[in-house]
Design a protein around this motif. Structure first.
Motif, PDB file in Angstrom:
ATOM      1  N   LEU A 101       0.832  -1.200   0.000  1.00 43.14           N
ATOM      2  CA  LEU A 101       0.000   0.000   0.000  1.00 43.14           C
ATOM      3  C   LEU A 101       0.872   1.258   0.000  1.00 43.14           C
ATOM      4  CD1 LEU A 101      -2.663   1.528   0.256  1.00 43.14           C
ATOM      5  CD2 LEU A 101      -2.539   1.179   2.711  1.00 43.14           C
ATOM      6  N   VAL A 102       1.936   1.241   0.809  1.00 40.10           N
ATOM      7  CA  VAL A 102       2.829   2.407   0.866  1.00 40.10           C
ATOM      8  C   VAL A 102       3.438   2.665  -0.517  1.00 40.10           C
ATOM      9  CG1 VAL A 102       4.950   3.320   1.860  1.00 40.10           C
ATOM     10  CG2 VAL A 102       3.351   2.053   3.298  1.00 40.10           C
ATOM     11  N   VAL A 103       3.937   1.593  -1.138  1.00 34.44           N
ATOM     12  CA  VAL A 103       4.528   1.747  -2.478  1.00 34.44           C
ATOM     13  C   VAL A 103       3.458   2.210  -3.463  1.00 34.44           C
ATOM     14  CG1 VAL A 103       5.715   0.592  -4.353  1.00 34.44           C
ATOM     15  CG2 VAL A 103       6.278   0.010  -2.012  1.00 34.44           C
ATOM     16  N   GLY A 104       2.247   1.674  -3.308  1.00 34.92           N
ATOM     17  CA  GLY A 104       1.153   2.061  -4.191  1.00 34.92           C
ATOM     18  C   GLY A 104       0.858   3.544  -4.085  1.00 34.92           C
ATOM     19  N   LEU A 105       0.881   4.070  -2.853  1.00 33.81           N
ATOM     20  CA  LEU A 105       0.630   5.504  -2.674  1.00 33.81           C
ATOM     21  C   LEU A 105       1.742   6.322  -3.327  1.00 33.81           C
ATOM     22  CD1 LEU A 105      -0.745   5.553   0.967  1.00 33.81           C
ATOM     23  CD2 LEU A 105      -1.947   6.262  -1.092  1.00 33.81           C
ATOM     24  N   ILE A 106       2.990   5.841  -3.188  1.00 28.44           N
ATOM     25  CA  ILE A 106       4.088   6.531  -3.875  1.00 28.44           C
ATOM     26  C   ILE A 106       3.833   6.524  -5.380  1.00 28.44           C
ATOM     27  CG2 ILE A 106       6.566   6.477  -4.394  1.00 28.44           C
ATOM     28  CD1 ILE A 106       7.003   5.248  -1.641  1.00 28.44           C
ATOM     29  N   GLY A 107       3.420   5.355  -5.897  1.00 24.42           N
ATOM     30  CA  GLY A 107       3.131   5.241  -7.319  1.00 24.42           C
ATOM     31  C   GLY A 107       2.010   6.179  -7.742  1.00 24.42           C
ATOM     32  N   PHE A 108       1.021   6.317  -6.883  1.00 23.74           N
ATOM     33  CA  PHE A 108      -0.085   7.237  -7.178  1.00 23.74           C
ATOM     34  C   PHE A 108       0.422   8.666  -7.342  1.00 23.74           C
ATOM     35  CE2 PHE A 108      -2.900  10.356  -5.114  1.00 23.74           C
ATOM     36  CZ  PHE A 108      -3.886  10.416  -6.077  1.00 23.74           C
ATOM     37  N   PHE A 109       1.234   9.110  -6.367  1.00 20.04           N
ATOM     38  CA  PHE A 109       1.725  10.483  -6.446  1.00 20.04           C
ATOM     39  C   PHE A 109       2.654  10.682  -7.634  1.00 20.04           C
ATOM     40  CE2 PHE A 109       0.312  10.623  -2.010  1.00 20.04           C
ATOM     41  CZ  PHE A 109      -0.410  11.795  -2.065  1.00 20.04           C
ATOM     42  N   MET A 110       3.439   9.644  -7.937  1.00 19.70           N
ATOM     43  CA  MET A 110       4.312   9.767  -9.097  1.00 19.70           C
ATOM     44  C   MET A 110       3.505   9.931 -10.378  1.00 19.70           C
ATOM     45  SD  MET A 110       7.255   7.021  -8.119  1.00 19.70           S
ATOM     46  CE  MET A 110       8.209   7.234  -9.601  1.00 19.70           C
ATOM     47  N   ARG A 111       2.444   9.137 -10.536  1.00 17.86           N
ATOM     48  CA  ARG A 111       1.607   9.269 -11.728  1.00 17.86           C
ATOM     49  C   ARG A 111       0.944  10.626 -11.768  1.00 17.86           C
ATOM     50  NH1 ARG A 111       1.427   3.929 -11.157  1.00 17.86           N
ATOM     51  NH2 ARG A 111       1.303   2.708 -13.062  1.00 17.86           N
ATOM     52  N   ARG A 112       0.482  11.043 -10.611  1.00 18.87           N
ATOM     53  CA  ARG A 112      -0.254  12.291 -10.537  1.00 18.87           C
ATOM     54  C   ARG A 112       0.608  13.473 -10.980  1.00 18.87           C
ATOM     55  NH1 ARG A 112      -3.417  15.678 -10.085  1.00 18.87           N
ATOM     56  NH2 ARG A 112      -3.983  17.083  -8.401  1.00 18.87           N
ATOM     57  N   TYR A 113       1.896  13.416 -10.642  1.00 20.23           N
ATOM     58  CA  TYR A 113       2.746  14.550 -10.968  1.00 20.23           C
ATOM     59  C   TYR A 113       3.725  14.246 -12.093  1.00 20.23           C
ATOM     60  CZ  TYR A 113       0.626  16.418  -6.820  1.00 20.23           C
ATOM     61  OH  TYR A 113      -0.301  16.837  -5.915  1.00 20.23           O
ATOM     62  N   GLY A 114       3.410  13.240 -12.884  1.00 24.83           N
ATOM     63  CA  GLY A 114       4.160  13.028 -14.110  1.00 24.83           C
ATOM     64  C   GLY A 114       5.534  12.405 -13.948  1.00 24.83           C
ATOM     65  N   TYR A 115       5.774  11.703 -12.835  1.00 28.23           N
ATOM     66  CA  TYR A 115       7.035  10.974 -12.706  1.00 28.23           C
ATOM     67  C   TYR A 115       6.865   9.610 -13.350  1.00 28.23           C
ATOM     68  CZ  TYR A 115       8.525  14.203  -8.966  1.00 28.23           C
ATOM     69  OH  TYR A 115       8.892  15.297  -8.245  1.00 28.23           O
ATOM     70  N   PRO A 116       7.767   9.199 -14.235  1.00 27.26           N
ATOM     71  CA  PRO A 116       7.641   7.849 -14.815  1.00 27.26           C
ATOM     72  C   PRO A 116       7.954   6.795 -13.749  1.00 27.26           C
ATOM     73  CG  PRO A 116       9.711   8.842 -15.482  1.00 27.26           C
ATOM     74  CD  PRO A 116       8.983   9.891 -14.698  1.00 27.26           C
ATOM     75  N   VAL A 117       7.195   5.697 -13.726  1.00 25.22           N
ATOM     76  CA  VAL A 117       7.440   4.694 -12.685  1.00 25.22           C
ATOM     77  C   VAL A 117       8.434   3.622 -13.128  1.00 25.22           C
ATOM     78  CG1 VAL A 117       5.288   4.999 -11.428  1.00 25.22           C
ATOM     79  CG2 VAL A 117       5.380   3.401 -13.318  1.00 25.22           C
ATOM     80  N   ALA A 118       8.557   3.421 -14.449  1.00 25.03           N
ATOM     81  CA  ALA A 118       9.427   2.344 -14.923  1.00 25.03           C
ATOM     82  C   ALA A 118      10.883   2.486 -14.452  1.00 25.03           C
ATOM     83  CB  ALA A 118       9.357   2.247 -16.442  1.00 25.03           C
ATOM     84  N   PRO A 119      11.481   3.691 -14.484  1.00 26.93           N
ATOM     85  CA  PRO A 119      12.875   3.801 -14.042  1.00 26.93           C
ATOM     86  C   PRO A 119      13.074   3.350 -12.605  1.00 26.93           C
ATOM     87  CG  PRO A 119      12.227   5.784 -15.203  1.00 26.93           C
ATOM     88  CD  PRO A 119      10.989   4.977 -15.034  1.00 26.93           C
ATOM     89  N   MET A 120      12.029   3.512 -11.784  1.00 23.64           N
ATOM     90  CA  MET A 120      12.163   3.135 -10.381  1.00 23.64           C
ATOM     91  C   MET A 120      12.346   1.625 -10.258  1.00 23.64           C
ATOM     92  SD  MET A 120       9.804   4.470  -7.319  1.00 23.64           S
ATOM     93  CE  MET A 120       9.725   3.650  -5.745  1.00 23.64           C
ATOM     94  N   VAL A 121      11.551   0.882 -11.024  1.00 28.25           N
ATOM     95  CA  VAL A 121      11.668  -0.580 -10.980  1.00 28.25           C
ATOM     96  C   VAL A 121      13.027  -1.010 -11.524  1.00 28.25           C
ATOM     97  CG1 VAL A 121      10.666  -2.723 -11.806  1.00 28.25           C
ATOM     98  CG2 VAL A 121       9.194  -0.832 -11.216  1.00 28.25           C
ATOM     99  N   ILE A 122      13.430  -0.392 -12.648  1.00 27.40           N
ATOM    100  CA  ILE A 122      14.735  -0.722 -13.240  1.00 27.40           C
ATOM    101  C   ILE A 122      15.856  -0.416 -12.252  1.00 27.40           C
ATOM    102  CG2 ILE A 122      16.332  -0.160 -15.091  1.00 27.40           C
ATOM    103  CD1 ILE A 122      14.186  -1.198 -16.563  1.00 27.40           C
ATOM    104  N   GLY A 123      15.776   0.762 -11.628  1.00 27.93           N
ATOM    105  CA  GLY A 123      16.813   1.163 -10.686  1.00 27.93           C
ATOM    106  C   GLY A 123      16.910   0.200  -9.520  1.00 27.93           C
ATOM    107  N   MET A 124      15.752  -0.232  -9.040  1.00 23.51           N
ATOM    108  CA  MET A 124      15.772  -1.113  -7.888  1.00 23.51           C
ATOM    109  C   MET A 124      16.399  -2.464  -8.228  1.00 23.51           C
ATOM    110  SD  MET A 124      12.699  -2.220  -5.465  1.00 23.51           S
ATOM    111  CE  MET A 124      13.091  -3.275  -4.073  1.00 23.51           C
ATOM    112  N   ILE A 125      16.158  -2.939  -9.437  1.00 28.09           N
ATOM    113  CA  ILE A 125      16.668  -4.262  -9.809  1.00 28.09           C
ATOM    114  C   ILE A 125      18.130  -4.178 -10.248  1.00 28.09           C
ATOM    115  CG2 ILE A 125      16.420  -6.118 -11.491  1.00 28.09           C
ATOM    116  CD1 ILE A 125      13.375  -5.492 -11.334  1.00 28.09           C
TER     117      ILE A 125
END
Lengths: 199, 512
Positions: free
Chosen positions: B421-445
C-alpha cells in the motif's frame, strides 16, 4: 515535452523561456493548472530532496569493516543520495518556475475531472482493513472485503452484488491457489475443516 | 549446429502435452489480462507472478513466455477497440488502429495487428535463436567494468533520457536505487538503511515494489479521476471475409517486415525497448507512404501493421540482453528478471551454459506461443470485446485484490501487503505529478547489480578509476552515452521547434 512552451506570449507566466524565436506554439489547449495543484508537486520534490539529504547523512554511519579495500559499503549510498538531492533540487526549481509535470493519461482516466482524494483515501483504507483481517477471518473473506469495498468505493451498485462477487472470487481463488496450487493461504476459522481449501 | 539440436530438444520438452497446456494457459491468461484497459505488459507479468509461485521452473518459465507475448498482443486489441477520446495515444497503434475501427475497419486493424505480430514474432524469435548464443559467447569475455558500463547505459536510456522530463526520470531512478540499497550489503555484510527492522535486513522485495507501483498505484490513480458513464467499445463486424482484403494484405506485408527489421535491433540494445521501436516504425511508414501520406492520422493500415510488428519484434529483441547479459532494458524485462530470480535462476552469460535446457525450452515455447496467439486471437475477438467492457469498478477492485494476493503470498505476511500500500501511494503520487514509474523498478533491480560490478572493478584495479573506462567495450559504451544524450537533446529541441506534439512523441507510458 513539458507543458511549458504552450503560451510563450503570456508575460505573466514566470520562468517561461523568453528567447523563444521558433515558429508559433502548437495549438493545443494549455493546461490551466489551478495553483493548488502545485503544492502537492512541490511537496513531492521537497520530499525527494529531503530523502537524498537523509541518505547522504545516514550513509556516513554505515559501519565499514576493516577488511574493505577501496570502495566500501558507503560509496554507492553517497552517489544515490547525491542523485536524489540533485533531482529534487532541479524539480523544486522546475515547479517553482511554473513548469508542472504532465500527469499520466490512461484509457480509464478522465483528464477533465479533478482528483477525488476521498476515493484514494477510501481505497487505501480498504486495503488497510484487508491487511488486518487476513489472519483473523481468513484470506477468502478478507479478500472479499477488499474487493467489495474497493468496488463500492469506485461506484459499484448495489453493494450486495459487489459483496457476492467478492465472496465468490475470494473462495474461487482460495480453491485454485490454496487447494490446487498449494499456496498456504489461511482459509480462516470458519473454513478450517474444509480439506480442499488448504495449502 | 549444436544450437539447432539444443533448440530441437527445447521443442521436445515443450511439446510434452502438460507443457503445451501450460503454454496455452500462459498465452490465454496473458492476452486476457493484457486486453484489460490500464494494464500494460509489465503490470500483467507483475500481477500474474503468484500464479507461478508453486510451479516447477520449466513450467513457470513457459507460462511466463506465454504471458509475455500474450500481454503484447492483448494491448493492441485494447487500443484499437476502446473508444476513449484523446490522450491514450502513448501507443502509436492506438492512433491509426482506433481511427480505422471508428471508420468501420476494426476487423482489418485487428487482423493486420495480429498477423503482423505473428510474422514479426516468428522472425524475431528465429533471430533470437541465432543471436543469443553468439552474444552469450561474447559476453563471457566481458569484464566487470564492461558490465558496469552496460548498466550505466541502461540507467541513462531507460531512466532519464527517454522520458518526457529528465529530472523526473532521474528522481524516479534514484528512488529505485535507494530502495535497492535497503538491506544487507552483499560484499561486507553490513546493514544499510534497515532502521533496525529485522524484516528489512533481507531487503525490500522487488515484487512488492513492482506490483505496488504498477497495480496499486494505477488503481489508486484511476480511482482518483475515473471516467464514469458507459464504456464504449467500437463494434467489430463479424465473419472471416471482413478481416483482411487483398488490398490490405498488399499494403501490410512490407510494413510488417520493415517493422520487424526496426523492432528487433532496437529491442536488443538498451534504448528504451518497444516504445521507441514502435515510434520509429510509425515514423518510417509515414515517410515511405508516398501518396497515402494524408491517410496517416485518419486510419492508415500501414500505421498499424508496422508499429505492431515492431512492438513484437522488439519484445523478442529485449530477451537477447536479458538472457545473455542479465540486463533488463524495459520494465517488463525487469520483472521477468525478478521472476527468474525467484526460481534461483540468474540471467546472464552463464545461463545458456548452465541452464541450457531451460533457455531452449523458453525459446521453443515462444515459437509455439506465437502460433497459439494467432489461432487464439482472431477467432476470439468477440470474447476480448466482452473482456474490454468489464465494469471498471470491478476491474480495478480485482486489480487491487490480485496485487494484494501477490505480495501476501510472497512470505504469507500481512506486513508485505501494508508495504504494498505504501509503495502504491508513492506510485499514485508519481503518476499524478508526471514521474515515470518504470525507471524506479529498473533502478531497484539493476542498482544492486551495478554496485556489485563497480566495487569488484575497483577492487581489481585497487582503486584506480581509469580502469572503468580503459577497456575498449566500456569506452565505446560511454562514448555511446554521450552520443545518445546529445542526440536526445537535439531531438527534443527539434521537436519543440517544429511543434510536433503528443501524437508523435509518444509520452512513454508504464508499459516499457
Amino acid at each position: 515535452m513539458s507543458t511549458d512552451g504552450a503560451a510563450p506570449v503570456a508575460p505573466t507566466q514566470p520562468g517561461e523561456p523568453t528567447a523563444d524565436a521558433g515558429p508559433p506554439p502548437p495549438p493545443i489547449p494549455a493546461h490551466v493548472e489551478p495553483p493548488r495543484r502545485r503544492w502537492g508537486e512541490l511537496v513531492l520534490a521537497v520530499a525527494t530532496t529531503a530523502l537524498g539529504a537523509y541518505v547522504l547523512l545516514a550513509a556516513g554511519s554505515i559501519t565499514v569493516p576493516g577488511s574493505t579495500n577501496t570502495l566500501g559499503p558507503r560509496a554507492f549510498p553517497y552517489l544515490v543520495g547525491g542523485m536524489l538531492v540533485a533531482a529534487g533540487v532541479a524539480l523544486v526549481v522546475l515547479v517553482l518556475s511554473g513548469r508542472a509535470g504532465e500527469e499520466e493519461g490512461g484509457e480509464d482516466v478522465d483528464p477533465t475531472v479533478r482528483t477525488d482524494w476521498r476515493t484514494v483515501a477510501l481505497l487505501a483504507g480498504t486495503l488497510v482493513v484487508h491487511v488486518f483481517t487476513i489472519n483473523v477471518i481468513g484470506w477468502p473473506f478478507a479478500a472479499a472485503i477488499l474487493f467489495a469495498g474497493a468496488a463500492v468505493v469506485l461506484g459499484a451498485r448495489p453493494w450486495w452484488r459487489a459483496a457476492l462477487v467478492g465472496l465468490a472470487l475470494g473462495l474461487t481463488i482460495q480453491v485454485i491457489f490454496g487447494g490446487l496450487l498449494k499456496l498456504s493461504l489461511p482459509p480462516g476459522p470458519l473454513l478450517e475443516g474444509v480439506p480442499f481449501l488448504h495449502g | 549446429m549444436d544450437n539447432f539440436s539444443a533448440l530441437l530438444e527445447g521443442f521436445a520438452t515443450v511439446l510434452h502435452p502438460m507443457y503445451l497446456l501450460y503454454a496455452l494457459f500462459g498465452v490465454f491468461i496473458g492476452t486476457a489480462v493484457g486486453v484489460l484497459p490500464g494494464i500494460g505488459p509489465a503490470m500483467t507479468i507483475a500481477l500474474l507472478l503468484p500464479l507461478t509461485y508453486t510451479l516447477e521452473p520449466t513450467a513457470a518459465i513457459i507460462v511466463f513466455a506465454g504471458i509475455y507475448y500474450g500481454g503484447m498482443y492483448g494491448g493492441s486489441t485494447t487500443s484499437i477497440l476502446l473508444n476513449t477520446p484523446g490522450e491514450s495515444a502513448s501507443i502509436v497503434t492506438a492512433l491509426e488502429g482506433n481511427r480505422m475501427a471508428r471508420a468501420g475497419r476494426g476487423a482489418a486493424a485487428l487482423a493486420t495487428a495480429a498477423i503482423g505480430s505473428f510474422v514479426a514474432g516468428s522472425i524475431a524469435t528465429v533471430a533470437l535463436t541465432f543471436v543469443a548464443p553468439v552474444v552469450a559467447r561474447w559476453a563471457v569475455q566481458l569484464g566487470e567494468p564492461d558490465y558496469f558500463a552496460l548498466m550505466v547505459v541502461a540507467f541513462i536510456t531507460v531512466g532519464a533520457l527517454l522520458g518526457s522530463s529528465v529530472p523526473r526520470g532521474l528522481a524516479s531512478l534514484s528512488l529505485g536505487l535507494f530502495l535497492g540499497l535497503v538491506g544487507t550489503d552483499t560484499l561486507t555484510g553490513q546493514q544499510r538503511f534497515t532502521f533496525g527492522v529485522p524484516n528489512l535486513a533481507d531487503g525490500i522485495d522487488v515484487v512488492v515494489v513492482a506490483v505496488g507501483l504498477f497495480a496499486v498505484g494505477e488503481a489508486l490513480y484511476v480511482g482518483s479521476r475515473m471516467r464514469h458513464g458507459p464504456i464504449e467499445v467500437i463494434p467489430v463486424e463479424k465473419g472471416w471475409r471482413s478481416w483482411m482484403k487483398r488490398d490490405d494484405w498488399r499494403r501490410s506485408w512490407k510494413p510488417w517486415l520493415r517493422g520487424t527489421a526496426i523492432g528487433f535491433p532496437v529491442g536488443t540494445i538498451p534504448a528504451g525497448g518497444a516504445d521507441v521501436a514502435t515510434f520509429l516504425s510509425y515514423a518510417a511508414e509515414r515517410r515511405l507512404s508516398g501518396s497515402r501520406r494524408k491517410e496517416f492520422g485518419k486510419g492508415a493500415i500501414e500505421g498499424v501493421a508496422g508499429p505492431e510488428a515492431a512492438n513484437n519484434a522488439a519484445a523478442a529483441g529485449v530477451l537477447v540482453p536479458l538472457l545473455t547479459l542479465g540486463l533488463p532494458t524495459t520494465a517488463t524485462a525487469a520483472i521477468m528478471v525478478v521472476a527468474f530470480q525467484s526460481y534461483g535462476i540468474q540471467p546472464g552469460p552463464m545461463l545458456l551454459r548452465n541452464e541450457s535446457a531451460l533457455v531452449w525450452a523458453l525459446v521453443a515455447s515462444l515459437y509455439i506461443g506465437n502460433l497459439m496467439l494467432l489461432v487464439l486471437n482472431l477467432p476470439l475477438v468477440g470474447m476480448w470485446v466482452r473482456v474490454l467492457s468489464i465494469p471498471r469498478h470491478y476491474l480495478y477492485a480485482g486489480i487491487l485484490m490480485f496485487g494484494a494476493l501477490g505480495s501476501y503470498a510472497l512470505n504469507f505476511s500481512p506486513v508485505d501487503v501494508l508495504l504494498l500500500l505504501v509503495v502504491g501511494l508513492i506510485g499514485f503520487f508519481m503518476r499524478r505529478y508526471g514521474y515515470p514509474v518504470a525507471p524506479m523498478v529498473i533502478g531497484m533491480i539493476l542498482g544492486p547489480m551495478a554496485e556489485d560490478r563497480l566495487r569488484r572493478s575497483l577492487a581489481i584495479s585497487q582503486g584506480d578509476l581509469t580502469y572503468l573506462v580503459t577497456s575498449p567495450f566500456a569506452a565505446t559504451a560511454y562514448a555511446a552515452i554521450v552520443v545518445l544524450v546529445v542526440a536526445g537533446i537535439w531531438l527534443r529541441r527539434r521537436e519543440q521547434a517544429t511543434g510536433v506534439t503528443a501524437t508523435a512523441t509518444a509520452s512513454v507510458g508504464d508499459d516499457r
